[in-house]
Design a protein around this motif. Structure first.
Motif, PDB file in Angstrom:
ATOM      1  N   ALA A  13       0.826  -1.201   0.000  1.00 54.51           N
ATOM      2  CA  ALA A  13       0.000   0.000   0.000  1.00 54.51           C
ATOM      3  C   ALA A  13       0.861   1.252   0.000  1.00 54.51           C
ATOM      4  O   ALA A  13       0.592   2.219  -0.727  1.00 54.51           O
ATOM      5  CB  ALA A  13      -0.939  -0.005   1.205  1.00 54.51           C
ATOM      6  N   GLY A  14       1.901   1.230   0.795  1.00 59.31           N
ATOM      7  CA  GLY A  14       2.787   2.383   0.852  1.00 59.31           C
ATOM      8  C   GLY A  14       3.529   2.613  -0.444  1.00 59.31           C
ATOM      9  O   GLY A  14       3.759   3.741  -0.868  1.00 59.31           O
ATOM     10  N   ILE A  15       3.910   1.517  -1.082  1.00 55.66           N
ATOM     11  CA  ILE A  15       4.624   1.605  -2.361  1.00 55.66           C
ATOM     12  C   ILE A  15       3.750   2.250  -3.416  1.00 55.66           C
ATOM     13  O   ILE A  15       4.161   3.160  -4.140  1.00 55.66           O
ATOM     14  CB  ILE A  15       5.063   0.203  -2.831  1.00 55.66           C
ATOM     15  N   LEU A  16       2.490   1.764  -3.489  1.00 57.68           N
ATOM     16  CA  LEU A  16       1.580   2.307  -4.495  1.00 57.68           C
ATOM     17  C   LEU A  16       1.288   3.771  -4.224  1.00 57.68           C
ATOM     18  O   LEU A  16       1.204   4.584  -5.145  1.00 57.68           O
ATOM     19  CB  LEU A  16       0.283   1.492  -4.511  1.00 57.68           C
ATOM     20  N   ALA A  17       1.163   4.130  -2.933  1.00 60.73           N
ATOM     21  CA  ALA A  17       0.903   5.525  -2.594  1.00 60.73           C
ATOM     22  C   ALA A  17       2.083   6.409  -2.975  1.00 60.73           C
ATOM     23  O   ALA A  17       1.924   7.562  -3.367  1.00 60.73           O
ATOM     24  CB  ALA A  17       0.605   5.652  -1.097  1.00 60.73           C
ATOM     25  N   ALA A  18       3.279   5.844  -2.871  1.00 60.56           N
ATOM     26  CA  ALA A  18       4.482   6.601  -3.211  1.00 60.56           C
ATOM     27  C   ALA A  18       4.748   6.630  -4.704  1.00 60.56           C
ATOM     28  O   ALA A  18       5.663   7.300  -5.181  1.00 60.56           O
ATOM     29  CB  ALA A  18       5.690   5.994  -2.489  1.00 60.56           C
ATOM     30  N   GLY A  19       3.958   5.868  -5.448  1.00 57.08           N
ATOM     31  CA  GLY A  19       4.132   5.850  -6.896  1.00 57.08           C
ATOM     32  C   GLY A  19       5.282   4.982  -7.348  1.00 57.08           C
ATOM     33  O   GLY A  19       5.825   5.150  -8.433  1.00 57.08           O
ATOM     34  N   VAL A  20       5.699   4.038  -6.506  1.00 61.33           N
ATOM     35  CA  VAL A  20       6.799   3.144  -6.849  1.00 61.33           C
ATOM     36  C   VAL A  20       6.260   1.726  -6.905  1.00 61.33           C
ATOM     37  O   VAL A  20       5.709   1.233  -5.925  1.00 61.33           O
ATOM     38  CB  VAL A  20       7.926   3.211  -5.799  1.00 61.33           C
ATOM     39  N   ALA A  21       6.354   1.058  -8.029  1.00 63.69           N
ATOM     40  CA  ALA A  21       5.847  -0.307  -8.171  1.00 63.69           C
ATOM     41  C   ALA A  21       6.963  -1.306  -7.959  1.00 63.69           C
ATOM     42  O   ALA A  21       8.084  -1.087  -8.409  1.00 63.69           O
ATOM     43  CB  ALA A  21       5.249  -0.490  -9.559  1.00 63.69           C
ATOM     44  N   PRO A  22       6.728  -2.388  -7.240  1.00 60.99           N
ATOM     45  CA  PRO A  22       7.751  -3.424  -7.092  1.00 60.99           C
ATOM     46  C   PRO A  22       8.033  -4.078  -8.436  1.00 60.99           C
ATOM     47  O   PRO A  22       7.162  -4.144  -9.301  1.00 60.99           O
ATOM     48  CB  PRO A  22       7.107  -4.429  -6.121  1.00 60.99           C
ATOM     49  N   ALA A  23       9.223  -4.556  -8.617  1.00 62.28           N
ATOM     50  CA  ALA A  23       9.632  -5.151  -9.901  1.00 62.28           C
ATOM     51  C   ALA A  23       8.814  -6.379 -10.220  1.00 62.28           C
ATOM     52  O   ALA A  23       8.428  -6.605 -11.353  1.00 62.28           O
ATOM     53  CB  ALA A  23      11.116  -5.492  -9.855  1.00 62.28           C
ATOM     54  N   VAL A  24       8.490  -7.210  -9.212  1.00 62.87           N
ATOM     55  CA  VAL A  24       7.740  -8.437  -9.442  1.00 62.87           C
ATOM     56  C   VAL A  24       6.664  -8.564  -8.371  1.00 62.87           C
ATOM     57  O   VAL A  24       6.946  -8.437  -7.185  1.00 62.87           O
ATOM     58  CB  VAL A  24       8.655  -9.688  -9.394  1.00 62.87           C
ATOM     59  N   HIS A  25       5.423  -8.790  -8.811  1.00 59.15           N
ATOM     60  CA  HIS A  25       4.347  -9.020  -7.842  1.00 59.15           C
ATOM     61  C   HIS A  25       4.052 -10.520  -7.842  1.00 59.15           C
ATOM     62  O   HIS A  25       3.455 -11.033  -8.770  1.00 59.15           O
ATOM     63  CB  HIS A  25       3.100  -8.221  -8.242  1.00 59.15           C
ATOM     64  N   ALA A  26       4.515 -11.191  -6.825  1.00 56.11           N
ATOM     65  CA  ALA A  26       4.416 -12.645  -6.788  1.00 56.11           C
ATOM     66  C   ALA A  26       2.975 -13.088  -6.577  1.00 56.11           C
ATOM     67  O   ALA A  26       2.276 -12.571  -5.717  1.00 56.11           O
ATOM     68  CB  ALA A  26       5.297 -13.194  -5.669  1.00 56.11           C
ATOM     69  N   GLN A  27       2.529 -14.043  -7.405  1.00 57.25           N
ATOM     70  CA  GLN A  27       1.211 -14.652  -7.259  1.00 57.25           C
ATOM     71  C   GLN A  27       1.396 -16.164  -7.229  1.00 57.25           C
ATOM     72  O   GLN A  27       2.140 -16.727  -8.034  1.00 57.25           O
ATOM     73  CB  GLN A  27       0.306 -14.288  -8.442  1.00 57.25           C
ATOM     74  N   ALA A  28       0.714 -16.800  -6.291  1.00 53.88           N
ATOM     75  CA  ALA A  28       0.779 -18.257  -6.234  1.00 53.88           C
ATOM     76  C   ALA A  28       0.124 -18.835  -7.482  1.00 53.88           C
ATOM     77  O   ALA A  28      -0.850 -18.296  -8.005  1.00 53.88           O
ATOM     78  CB  ALA A  28       0.058 -18.761  -4.988  1.00 53.88           C
ATOM     79  N   THR A  29       0.677 -19.926  -7.984  1.00 51.81           N
ATOM     80  CA  THR A  29       0.110 -20.594  -9.157  1.00 51.81           C
ATOM     81  C   THR A  29      -1.208 -21.262  -8.779  1.00 51.81           C
ATOM     82  O   THR A  29      -1.310 -21.918  -7.742  1.00 51.81           O
ATOM     83  CB  THR A  29       1.089 -21.650  -9.696  1.00 51.81           C
ATOM     84  N   VAL A  30      -2.211 -21.069  -9.640  1.00 53.07           N
ATOM     85  CA  VAL A  30      -3.534 -21.652  -9.394  1.00 53.07           C
ATOM     86  C   VAL A  30      -3.912 -22.521 -10.587  1.00 53.07           C
ATOM     87  O   VAL A  30      -3.779 -22.102 -11.740  1.00 53.07           O
ATOM     88  CB  VAL A  30      -4.610 -20.551  -9.199  1.00 53.07           C
TER      89      VAL A  30
END
Length: 359
Positions: A13-30
């Protein structure tokens, strides 16, 4: 502060508010399995499940995959709701009214005789109370529903003999989808609830006298014109039947918010795709059928009038004995009345004029 420290301390949440996106958004395989009530040969109606699967995979970057299985591969066509309810599969794609034997309310999630047309059904589901009311009902079966397509108004089916009056319905053995059979019975007919793949041999052998499926494109593929010469319209029992994706509640609840959004978006894509295909392909198929000798006929007025009367009487009876039906149908009925008032001044008038023109 460096990037890694920012991520650790601020959170997403803080990252998005700061306008900085993480390099990889990990999602579990479904990985899910979806059972269809339809054979692969019916590319329009079965194909909606393929569209859903493809969209889910694409939007998740391959992290969420849904394998699609035709009727009979994992379970029978009419066994898919049990499969989802019990959790043996995560999802299915079907016509809800197939399961009216469990409770008549299933029909309200698909189509009832003299009900909503396809646009009105989508309006009720997306902007009215339809989806909310149906999902409250489906919760009894450990399922949540999403729109899975609409065929648009259907044809009235194929008949070995001509229907000249309502008296010709008496004793007629007809394959008719789900709940509509209740009205056919009240007219003296004998309904048969058969999966799509079983209809042709039954009609060919004379086990049944008539059959309805969807419309010209599918009916031509199934070859009904080869064994029954009379093709009637309209399919008063299916003005706008919605197909649905039923998803096991536990499986759905386990999804991340992103994957839940993907399921909703993919279902909407499949929903629009199905009717677009039917509307695009039915005209040419109807021309070909008539050109090959099919005898196109409107239902006699007394058939339509009698069927309407019996349908309304049936709904009153169900409201008196089924509390879930009473609650959902009351909302549906009011919505239908308002929609018909509106369409009377717009769609119906415009369509009637345009259909009279020589273009």
């Amino acid at each position: 502060m460096d990037r890694r420290s920012l991520i650790q301390q601020a959170g997403v949440a803080g990252i998005l508010a700061a306008g900085v996106a993480p390099a990889v958004h990990a999602q579990a395989t479904v990985r899910w399995r979806l059972a269809s009530s339809f054979p692969k040969s019916l590319d329009t109606i079965f194909g909606a499940a393929d569209v859903f699967s493809q969209q889910v995979k694409a939007m998740s970057g391959g992290k969420f995959e849904v394998s699609v299985h035709a009727a009979g591969e994992l379970m029978p066509a009419f066994g898919v709701v049990d499969g989802v309810q019990q959790g043996s599969i995560e999802a299915c794609h079907t016509a809800p009214y197939y399961f009216f034997g469990k409770d008549e309310c299933f029909a309200l999630g698909c189509a009832i005789p003299f009900g909503l047309n396809s646009r009105q059904m989508s309006a009720w589901m997306y902007e009215g109370n339809g989806r909310k009311l149906m999902n409250e009902f489906y919760a009894k079966y450990n399922m949540v529903s999403f729109a899975g397509g609409n065929t648009g108004s259907q044809m009235g089916g194929w008949y070995r003999k001509e229907i000249k009056t309502v008296k010709d319905i008496k004793g007629l053995k007809m394959r008719i989808g789900g709940f509509a059979g209740k009205v056919l019975e009240r007219l003296g007919g004998v309904p048969q609830n058969l999966p799509g793949g079983d209809i042709y041999p039954a009609l060919e052998k004379g086990t049944i006298d008539a059959a309805e499926w969807v419309g010209p494109y599918d009916d031509q593929k199934l070859g009904f014109n080869k064994v029954a010469p009379y093709y009637y319209y309209p399919g008063w029992w299916e003005g706008g039947p919605e197909l649905d994706f039923f998803i096991n509640q536990k499986a759905y609840d386990a999804l991340s918010p992103e994957n839940k959004a993907i399921v909703e978006a993919a279902s909407a894509s499949a929903h629009v795709s199905m009717q677009a295909k039917y509307d695009a392909r039915n005209p040419a198929a109807l021309k070909q059928l008539v050109g090959a000798g099919t005898k196109l006929r409107p239902f006699p007025a007394d058939v339509m009038t009698a069927a309407f009367k019996e349908s309304m009487a049936l709904y009153e009876e169900l409201s008196a004995k089924n509390e879930s039906w009473k609650k959902i149908y009351a909302d549906y009925d009011k919505f239908r009345a308002d929609q018909n008032l509106w369409f009377r001044f717009t769609e119906a008038t415009f369509d009637k004029f345009m259909q009279a023109q020589k273009l």
